[in-house]
Structures are given as structure tokens and as C-alpha cells.
Design a protein around this motif. Structure first.
Motif, PDB file in Angstrom:
ATOM      1  N   LYS A 171      -6.143   0.671  -4.806  1.00 15.29           N
ATOM      2  CA  LYS A 171      -5.260   0.214  -3.733  1.00 15.29           C
ATOM      3  C   LYS A 171      -5.438   1.127  -2.527  1.00 15.29           C
ATOM      4  O   LYS A 171      -4.487   1.632  -1.948  1.00 15.29           O
ATOM      5  CB  LYS A 171      -3.799   0.209  -4.203  1.00 15.29           C
ATOM      6  CG  LYS A 171      -3.501  -0.896  -5.209  1.00 15.29           C
ATOM      7  CD  LYS A 171      -3.635  -2.260  -4.578  1.00 15.29           C
ATOM      8  CE  LYS A 171      -3.331  -3.374  -5.566  1.00 15.29           C
ATOM      9  NZ  LYS A 171      -3.543  -4.708  -4.972  1.00 15.29           N
ATOM     10  N   GLY A 172      -6.687   1.342  -2.140  1.00 19.24           N
ATOM     11  CA  GLY A 172      -7.003   2.276  -1.079  1.00 19.24           C
ATOM     12  C   GLY A 172      -7.003   1.643   0.296  1.00 19.24           C
ATOM     13  O   GLY A 172      -6.316   0.652   0.562  1.00 19.24           O
TER      14      GLY A 172
ATOM     15  N   LEU B 234       1.241  -4.350  -9.800  1.00 16.95           N
ATOM     16  CA  LEU B 234      -0.022  -4.756 -10.406  1.00 16.95           C
ATOM     17  C   LEU B 234      -0.728  -3.548 -11.013  1.00 16.95           C
ATOM     18  O   LEU B 234      -1.348  -3.635 -12.077  1.00 16.95           O
ATOM     19  CB  LEU B 234      -0.904  -5.410  -9.339  1.00 16.95           C
ATOM     20  CG  LEU B 234      -1.997  -6.380  -9.798  1.00 16.95           C
ATOM     21  CD1 LEU B 234      -1.425  -7.523 -10.613  1.00 16.95           C
ATOM     22  CD2 LEU B 234      -2.751  -6.924  -8.594  1.00 16.95           C
ATOM     23  N   ARG B 235      -0.599  -2.428 -10.340  1.00 23.76           N
ATOM     24  CA  ARG B 235      -1.244  -1.215 -10.831  1.00 23.76           C
ATOM     25  C   ARG B 235      -0.651  -0.762 -12.162  1.00 23.76           C
ATOM     26  O   ARG B 235      -1.376  -0.383 -13.090  1.00 23.76           O
ATOM     27  CB  ARG B 235      -1.105  -0.114  -9.776  1.00 23.76           C
ATOM     28  CG  ARG B 235      -1.997   1.089 -10.020  1.00 23.76           C
ATOM     29  CD  ARG B 235      -1.973   2.017  -8.832  1.00 23.76           C
ATOM     30  NE  ARG B 235      -3.010   3.026  -8.922  1.00 23.76           N
ATOM     31  CZ  ARG B 235      -3.255   3.922  -7.976  1.00 23.76           C
ATOM     32  NH1 ARG B 235      -2.531   3.911  -6.865  1.00 23.76           N
ATOM     33  NH2 ARG B 235      -4.209   4.817  -8.135  1.00 23.76           N
TER      34      ARG B 235
ATOM     35  N   ALA C 161     -10.992  -8.065  -2.810  1.00 25.82           N
ATOM     36  CA  ALA C 161     -10.240  -9.319  -2.870  1.00 25.82           C
ATOM     37  C   ALA C 161     -10.497 -10.049  -4.182  1.00 25.82           C
ATOM     38  O   ALA C 161      -9.573 -10.581  -4.811  1.00 25.82           O
ATOM     39  CB  ALA C 161     -10.620 -10.204  -1.685  1.00 25.82           C
ATOM     40  N   ALA C 162     -11.749 -10.085  -4.610  1.00 27.55           N
ATOM     41  CA  ALA C 162     -12.107 -10.777  -5.846  1.00 27.55           C
ATOM     42  C   ALA C 162     -11.452 -10.113  -7.054  1.00 27.55           C
ATOM     43  O   ALA C 162     -10.915 -10.786  -7.945  1.00 27.55           O
ATOM     44  CB  ALA C 162     -13.625 -10.801  -6.001  1.00 27.55           C
TER      45      ALA C 162
ATOM     46  N   GLY D 105       5.163   2.376  -2.682  1.00 32.38           N
ATOM     47  CA  GLY D 105       3.982   1.767  -3.275  1.00 32.38           C
ATOM     48  C   GLY D 105       3.481   0.563  -2.507  1.00 32.38           C
ATOM     49  O   GLY D 105       4.200  -0.068  -1.740  1.00 32.38           O
ATOM     50  N   SER D 106       2.224   0.230  -2.758  1.00 28.23           N
ATOM     51  CA  SER D 106       1.577  -0.849  -2.001  1.00 28.23           C
ATOM     52  C   SER D 106       2.161  -2.215  -2.304  1.00 28.23           C
ATOM     53  O   SER D 106       2.207  -3.086  -1.432  1.00 28.23           O
ATOM     54  CB  SER D 106       0.069  -0.854  -2.299  1.00 28.23           C
ATOM     55  OG  SER D 106      -0.173  -0.994  -3.689  1.00 28.23           O
TER      56      SER D 106
END
Length: 340
Positions: free
Chosen positions: A194-195, A180-181, A215-216, A316-317
Motif C-alpha cells: 500500500k505504498g 485488506l492488509r 491495480a491488478a 491506514g490506507s
């Protein structure tokens, strides 16, 4: 009057874009207005340039009162909505605690951990194949909802699939599943936070303002990205709505890019081959079927590859999000405790 209104909307969007530095972090409070731009390009009903309204819902009745009207008028191409999930991080993978849905006008952050049952209106949306739900690794999220609540979700629309289908040249050196990043940087010219908030406690009630904002934004950015990808494709190749519909109707497991063969002198081991296929977007279930092995064997292969990584953080997240979703199944939990 309509022409004047459209001009004012476009001017407002241009001013908003001009005041957002390209290197800034994405937030739904500063949208990139890709949804109204795409709607106009495809000659869809006009959508006003506006910041979406945020709704934090903790009661079933609140959800059932809000969602039917929301999905009746999503304000998006082909009724696409943004979907994301949050749950507590750990070896013992928790049940989905928070679910986010986004339309062009509204974002709903729904505290499922406070509800005894899944709201009927939400279950209806999740199982409706005619309401596309979009995000990165969306099919893993839908599989987790199936495991957690027993319903059979439908209508997943993978953002990476659209990016590969309509803009493959840009992603030549990426694996199939694009984070997504990276999509944000590529199409919106912004970074994505993404912390530490991602691994905070999502079962606490109420959520903190930081959690709700995070979240939003995650749900709304997926919706903006879908429209950004389609708008980019329209401007480059003049794609039509029929082409978009055809892509959306394709089987989700018909991946557009197959893993490349290793060019090393020695052939990769079985778990390394499985890991490469998994990074390209294959699920554990797909790996098991393709290799004619047990699901738990496929799970062990991936877990072993993760364990062998010299620097797990480099994955990665998005990778960890998929791992958490896939290994939340009951038969995967022994492997999780042993390997991951």
C-alpha cells in the motif's frame, strides 16, 4: 485421467506455495490458489491452478468484447468477482479513473478516464445483483460509481462481513471494517503493498507497469480472500453453499458488530460517537438516518474527528480510501475543503 489431472494441479499449487515466503508481498503473479482449493472443497466444477491473465483495456469496444465471456464463466463460488477502483488523490476528489474486475482466470484493468461513456457490458455487470462484487468497503466504492456515472450498482459483498460471519473469534479486537492488509495477513500469510503507487496519477495514459500491477493485485487479492475465508469456514465448521448464499442475501447495512460503548468516565461527544460508528462500517447516509441529522452534519462530525486525530497516518490506507469515496459527493466537497 481427471484424478491424475487433479493430483498434478494440487502438486503444482503446493510447490508454488512452498516457494513463496510467508512474509512476502502479495501479487497476482504469485497467487495463493485459494480459488481452486475452495471450489473443490464445495464440490464445484474444477478450476485449474494457474496465474490469472492480465488485460489492460483503454477502449470501450475492448471492454464490451471481453467482459460478457468473462462473467459467463467466472470460475468462482456463486459467480463472485473481485472489484476495485482507483482515482486521483487530493482535496478535490476526482472521478473514478480506473476500475478493476477479477475472475478466477482473468484480471481486467479498465482505464475509464480514457472513455467518454461507461461501457454497456460493464454497466450491466455493475447493476446485476446476481453477480456479487467483493472487496473491502465495497459499498462505498459502489456508491462512488453511482455518483460518478449515475447507474445504480447492486450485488456488493463486503469481505469484512464474511470474515465476521464465519470467523468472528479471529477478529474480536478489530473494528467491523477489517483492512485488506489485515485480511491478507490473516488468511493468506502475506503482506499487501500500500505504498506510493496508490496516490499516483490514475488519469495518465497509459498507466505505468507499476500501476497496472498494483491495480491488478488489489482486485485479485479480494477474490482470493473471499475463497480463503469460505474455505477456512468449511474446514472449521463444514459450512454449506446454502449458508453462503443466505449470508450474501442479507441486507448490507445489517452490521454484525455494533460499536462498543466507551468505558471512560465522561461520555464521548457527538462527533466522537459518530466517528466510532463510522469506523465500524456505518456510512455517512446510515449515520444521518440513525441520528436523525442532515447528511452534511454527519459529514462534518467525521471530518472533525479526523482533524482532531494527533496522527492521521495511523488511520491506514483503507480509512482514507473510504473517506475519499464518501466525500466525493457534491454536497460533501465544501466540508472536504474546510476540514479534511
Amino acid at each position: 485421467m481427471r484424478a491424475y489431472s487433479n493430483a498434478v494441479d494440487a502438486m503444482a499449487a503446493s510447490i508454488a506455495d512452498a516457494h513463496v515466503p510467508a512474509s512476502s508481498t502479495y501479487t497476482y503473479r504469485r497467487p495463493k490458489y485459494t480459488i481452486p482449493k475452495a471450489m473443490r472443497a464445495f464440490q464445484q466444477p474444477t478450476v485449474a491452478y494457474q496465474v490469472p491473465r492480465l488485460h489492460y483495456l483503454t477502449e470501450i469496444q475492448e471492454v464490451d468484447n471481453a467482459l460478457p465471456d468473462a462473467v459467463a464463466n467466472t470460475g468462482t463460488i456463486e459467480r463472485i468477482i473481485g472489484l476495485d477502483l482507483e482515482w486521483n488523490f487530493g482535496l478535490s476528489v476526482g472521478k473514478t479513473a480506473v476500475l478493476q474486475l477479477a475472475t478466477a482466470f482473468d484480471i481486467y484493468v479498465i482505464q475509464l478516464s480514457k472513455m467518454r461513456n461507461l461501457p454497456n457490458s460493464l454497466a450491466s455487470i455493475l447493476t446485476d445483483p446476481h453477480i456479487p462484487k467483493t472487496g473491502v468497503a465495497i459499498h462505498q466504492d459502489l456508491a462512488k460509481l453511482h455518483r460518478d456515472f449515475g447507474l445504480i450498482p447492486a450485488g456488493g459483498l463486503e469481505l469484512s462481513r464474511l470474515a465476521w460471519r464465519f470467523d468472528a473469534e479471529r477478529w474480536q479486537n478489530h473494528r467491523f471494517l477489517i483492512s485488506l492488509r489485515d485480511l491478507c495477513k490473516g488468511y493468506l500469510a502475506v503482506d499487501l503493498d500500500k505504498g506510493a503507487t496508490r496516490i499516483s496519477s490514475w488519469t495518465q495514459t497509459p498507466l505505468s507497469n507499476e500501476q497496472i500491477e498494483y491495480a491488478a493485485s488489489d482486485a485479485y487479492v479480494s477474490l482470493e480472500l473471499v475463497h480463503a475465508i469460505l474455505l477456512h469456514a468449511y474446514r472449521r465448521n463444514a459450512i454449506t453453499l446454502n449458508e453462503i448464499r443466505a449470508c450474501m442475501q442479507e441486507a448490507p447495512h445489517n452490521r454484525l458488530r455494533k460499536p462498543q460503548r466507551s468505558h471512560s468516565m465522561s461520555a464521548p461527544l457527538a462527533h466522537q460517537r459518530a466517528w466510532e460508528a463510522w469506523k465500524q462500517g456505518a456510512s455517512l447516509q446510515e449515520l444521518a438516518l440513525e441520528k436523525h441529522i442532515r447528511l452534511t452534519t454527519a459529514g462534518t462530525y467525521i471530518a472533525k474527528a479526523v482533524q482532531e486525530s494527533p496522527n492521521p497516518v495511523e488511520h491506514g490506507s483503507e480509512t482514507w480510501h473510504r473517506l475519499r469515496a464518501e466525500y466525493s459527493a457534491a454536497d460533501m466537497r465544501p466540508i472536504t475543503a474546510w476540514r479534511i
